[in-house]
Design a protein around this motif. Sequence first.
Motif, PDB file in Angstrom:
ATOM      1  N   ALA B 247       0.837  -1.199   0.000  1.00  0.00           N
ATOM      2  CA  ALA B 247       0.000   0.000   0.000  1.00  0.00           C
ATOM      3  C   ALA B 247       0.872   1.250   0.000  1.00  0.00           C
ATOM      4  N   ALA B 248       1.888   1.249   0.884  1.00  0.00           N
ATOM      5  CA  ALA B 248       2.752   2.431   0.989  1.00  0.00           C
ATOM      6  C   ALA B 248       3.444   2.713  -0.340  1.00  0.00           C
ATOM      7  N   GLY B 249       3.920   1.648  -1.002  1.00  0.00           N
ATOM      8  CA  GLY B 249       4.621   1.826  -2.270  1.00  0.00           C
ATOM      9  C   GLY B 249       3.709   2.400  -3.339  1.00  0.00           C
ATOM     10  N   THR B 250       2.473   1.926  -3.391  1.00  0.00           N
ATOM     11  CA  THR B 250       1.542   2.443  -4.395  1.00  0.00           C
ATOM     12  C   THR B 250       1.249   3.921  -4.151  1.00  0.00           C
ATOM     13  N   VAL B 251       1.055   4.269  -2.863  1.00  0.00           N
ATOM     14  CA  VAL B 251       0.833   5.687  -2.533  1.00  0.00           C
ATOM     15  C   VAL B 251       2.035   6.519  -2.967  1.00  0.00           C
ATOM     16  N   MET B 252       3.238   6.035  -2.667  1.00  0.00           N
ATOM     17  CA  MET B 252       4.451   6.770  -3.073  1.00  0.00           C
ATOM     18  C   MET B 252       4.502   6.975  -4.572  1.00  0.00           C
ATOM     19  N   ALA B 253       4.211   5.894  -5.320  1.00  0.00           N
ATOM     20  CA  ALA B 253       4.336   5.960  -6.781  1.00  0.00           C
ATOM     21  C   ALA B 253       3.429   7.051  -7.345  1.00  0.00           C
ATOM     22  N   VAL B 254       2.201   7.146  -6.804  1.00  0.00           N
ATOM     23  CA  VAL B 254       1.258   8.135  -7.330  1.00  0.00           C
ATOM     24  C   VAL B 254       1.575   9.531  -6.777  1.00  0.00           C
ATOM     25  N   TYR B 255       1.846   9.601  -5.476  1.00  0.00           N
ATOM     26  CA  TYR B 255       2.117  10.890  -4.820  1.00  0.00           C
ATOM     27  C   TYR B 255       3.273  11.619  -5.506  1.00  0.00           C
ATOM     28  N   GLY B 256       4.342  10.883  -5.776  1.00  0.00           N
ATOM     29  CA  GLY B 256       5.522  11.492  -6.393  1.00  0.00           C
ATOM     30  C   GLY B 256       5.220  12.116  -7.739  1.00  0.00           C
ATOM     31  N   VAL B 257       4.465  11.406  -8.575  1.00  0.00           N
ATOM     32  CA  VAL B 257       4.201  11.967  -9.908  1.00  0.00           C
ATOM     33  C   VAL B 257       3.255  13.165  -9.832  1.00  0.00           C
ATOM     34  N   LEU B 258       2.349  13.155  -8.860  1.00  0.00           N
ATOM     35  CA  LEU B 258       1.428  14.282  -8.750  1.00  0.00           C
ATOM     36  C   LEU B 258       2.206  15.568  -8.442  1.00  0.00           C
ATOM     37  N   TYR B 259       3.157  15.473  -7.502  1.00  0.00           N
ATOM     38  CA  TYR B 259       3.951  16.667  -7.182  1.00  0.00           C
ATOM     39  C   TYR B 259       4.875  17.042  -8.331  1.00  0.00           C
ATOM     40  N   ALA B 260       5.442  16.021  -9.004  1.00  0.00           N
ATOM     41  CA  ALA B 260       6.356  16.318 -10.110  1.00  0.00           C
ATOM     42  C   ALA B 260       5.632  17.094 -11.198  1.00  0.00           C
ATOM     43  N   CYS B 261       4.342  16.830 -11.317  1.00  0.00           N
ATOM     44  CA  CYS B 261       3.508  17.464 -12.334  1.00  0.00           C
ATOM     45  C   CYS B 261       3.457  18.991 -12.152  1.00  0.00           C
ATOM     46  N   ILE B 262       3.558  19.471 -10.912  1.00  0.00           N
ATOM     47  CA  ILE B 262       3.408  20.912 -10.677  1.00  0.00           C
ATOM     48  C   ILE B 262       4.719  21.592 -10.293  1.00  0.00           C
ATOM     49  N   GLU B 263       5.831  20.847 -10.245  1.00  0.00           N
ATOM     50  CA  GLU B 263       7.085  21.473  -9.828  1.00  0.00           C
ATOM     51  C   GLU B 263       7.750  22.226 -10.983  1.00  0.00           C
ATOM     52  N   ASN B 264       8.599  23.170 -10.611  1.00  0.00           N
ATOM     53  CA  ASN B 264       9.271  24.010 -11.588  1.00  0.00           C
ATOM     54  C   ASN B 264      10.763  23.702 -11.678  1.00  0.00           C
ATOM     55  N   ASN B 265      11.376  23.421 -10.520  1.00  0.00           N
ATOM     56  CA  ASN B 265      12.810  23.143 -10.492  1.00  0.00           C
ATOM     57  C   ASN B 265      13.069  21.731 -11.029  1.00  0.00           C
ATOM     58  N   ALA B 266      13.920  21.638 -12.057  1.00  0.00           N
ATOM     59  CA  ALA B 266      14.131  20.346 -12.719  1.00  0.00           C
ATOM     60  C   ALA B 266      14.616  19.296 -11.723  1.00  0.00           C
ATOM     61  N   ARG B 267      15.531  19.682 -10.846  1.00  0.00           N
ATOM     62  CA  ARG B 267      16.051  18.682  -9.918  1.00  0.00           C
ATOM     63  C   ARG B 267      15.014  18.302  -8.864  1.00  0.00           C
ATOM     64  N   ARG B 268      14.055  19.207  -8.582  1.00  0.00           N
ATOM     65  CA  ARG B 268      13.003  18.815  -7.645  1.00  0.00           C
ATOM     66  C   ARG B 268      11.983  17.894  -8.319  1.00  0.00           C
TER      67      ARG B 268
END
Lengths: 85, 593
Positions: B247-268
């Motif tokens: 469960a934790a891994g699935t949450v991580m997989a989705v959570y990470g991409v959601l934030y990446a979608c709105i970030e501006n800094n390439a390394r972030r």
Amino acid sequence: MNGLGAFLERQRELRGAWLKALYGVLAVLVLLNLFVGPHEPHFGLDAYPGFWALFGLVVGVLMVVIMKRVVQPVIVRREDHYGDI
Amino acid sequence: METSSFIHPAIGFLALAAVLPFLRGKWWNWLLPAPAVLAVFAVFTMTPGDHLTLNWLGQTLLLGRVDKLSLVFAQVFAVMSVAGMLYAMHVKDRGQHIAAALYVSGGFGCVFAGDYLTLFVFWELMSIGSTFLVLLNRTRESVLAGFRYFLYHTAGGLLLLAGLLIRYKALGTWEFTPMAPGSAHLYEWLILAGFCVNAAVVPLHAWLPDAYPRGTVTGSVFMCAYTTKTAVYVLARGFAGWEILAAAGTVMAVYGVLYACIENNARRILSYHIVSQVGYMVAGIGVGTAMTLNGAVAHAYAHILYKGLLFMGTGCLLYAAGTAKLDKLGGLAARLPWVMVLYMVAALSISGMPVFNGFISKTMTITGAAEAHQTLVALGLEIAAVGTFISVGIKLPYFAFWGGKPTDNDRVLAPIPWNMYAGMSVLAVLCILQGVAPSILYAYLPFEVEHPYVPWSVWHVLQSLLLLGFSGLAFYLLRKVITPHEGLNLDVDIAYRAVGTGALRFVCRPLAFLDDRWTEAYRTGGLRGLMGIALGSVWFDRRAIDGVVDGSARTVRGIGGLGARTQNGSLQDYLGLAAFFALCVFGLVWYLG
């Protein structure tokens, strides 16, 4: 600017052609999907042709629209919000 | 007769860290890849079994447990260290190389550790080494982030320490063995929590996107490879089949991409994608079948290669253009064409595009989860795959290299040294090789499966192309919506930052109050009395004591000066001193024990 750079520069002018190629490839993929399917569908619905195309498109659109238009306006602050820059 | 062979790959790196400060001349940087090459040699020549036992304080420590699981991780660690050291060769700051060497040796130490004490020592060595990789970026932003990073990992390390001590009390052993899923001892949860901090399991992940974008250009390349993957290794060894991890891994997989979608800094963006990608591995470990465990290991291997390459590519942008913020970049494709091409190899790999190595590792975990009837896990991982392609596969390169802007001929770009290209090329070649010929990677997978997974089937290829092609179409339709803007997106670190500020106030306010009162009382009462006594003693002092005291005063001033020099307020010096004293005490205890 080296040879590869110049090549990439030229491709910018051919933007329309590249876009047509993309649409063409997508159409071919969906067409292929009519004949090739999974042996064991994982979710049931993915046995139908076009499922993964629709999945990619719908999930992609929803993700971008919800995150950029709904979530980000709520959680975004100025860059130096914590005063550590 | 079988011969037993084992060179601990950490030794070369520790030696490098020890001699680097004393080397003279210009050519010392050629020494940097040496321990990495030695590590590759060591990994490919070592024989399975237990090596290097050490008796310490009545305990038997095992420094070299070599089996299939530790070997495959050590192999990718070694390969990555070659590329990482090549990429960092131009850096003049020896401190960065020393920190990187200590950090990498910590990674190897953890992988080969057969008991919790050894694991803990190397775990903390990694934490210290990586802290310096952030601090040595030498900006205020980085120093503060490094401090937070260190506090957070110290807290995580303490959870692990508490867990292993209680476990020792309960079981009487330090041995690092698998924990049976479902048993609910406190010590197991504590150890799991300690591991999960380093694996960046949501909601313990916020240190990662906080610190990695602020590390040095070359330091972040190392960090993205070792910390989280060492955690994946210990989770795979200790907690396979723990359902909560699925469960934790699935949450991580989705959570990470959601934030990446709105970030501006390439390394972030890439940092959030580490959270997401490690989510695939954690989920695979949680599902716990041989196939998903192999998937997790394969994905860790592939991930280290392409994520290192992604951080190298964005590192080149930062190095050349001075920023990694997408709203400030754009129109650079023609000026940094090879950076773009090498970056794209990694971007397509992480997206799981056929021909690249993400395709052969990601699909294995997803298929394994689906075959184990974990439909929700498989679904979450597919959603994450769409988000991965949109943000790392298209958004980042599009806005960095094109962004709908004309070719940027005005920007002054620092020339990128050859060794950075060399480091990237090594990884790019491996990403493609593994994608084309999966057996190069599959041969090293540790768990036996009944039906080996075959990624290159017509349907797998078609499914990946459909998924990625139409996610790409979604990006194209919404490219005006997804345009990145400057800003900070709140994450769960808001909670621990509040705890930190609160604790500081809790300590500072009463102290400031007491200090105020004391100054007041001193000024009104104490000072007058003291003046009287002082007048009396001046007479005595001039006549009698001067001669005696002057000598000792000089001594005291000397000691005070030394103290003042050490207490200069820079955290890196404190950390260094603390580590030094800890080592002295350690040595003393060892010697006396």
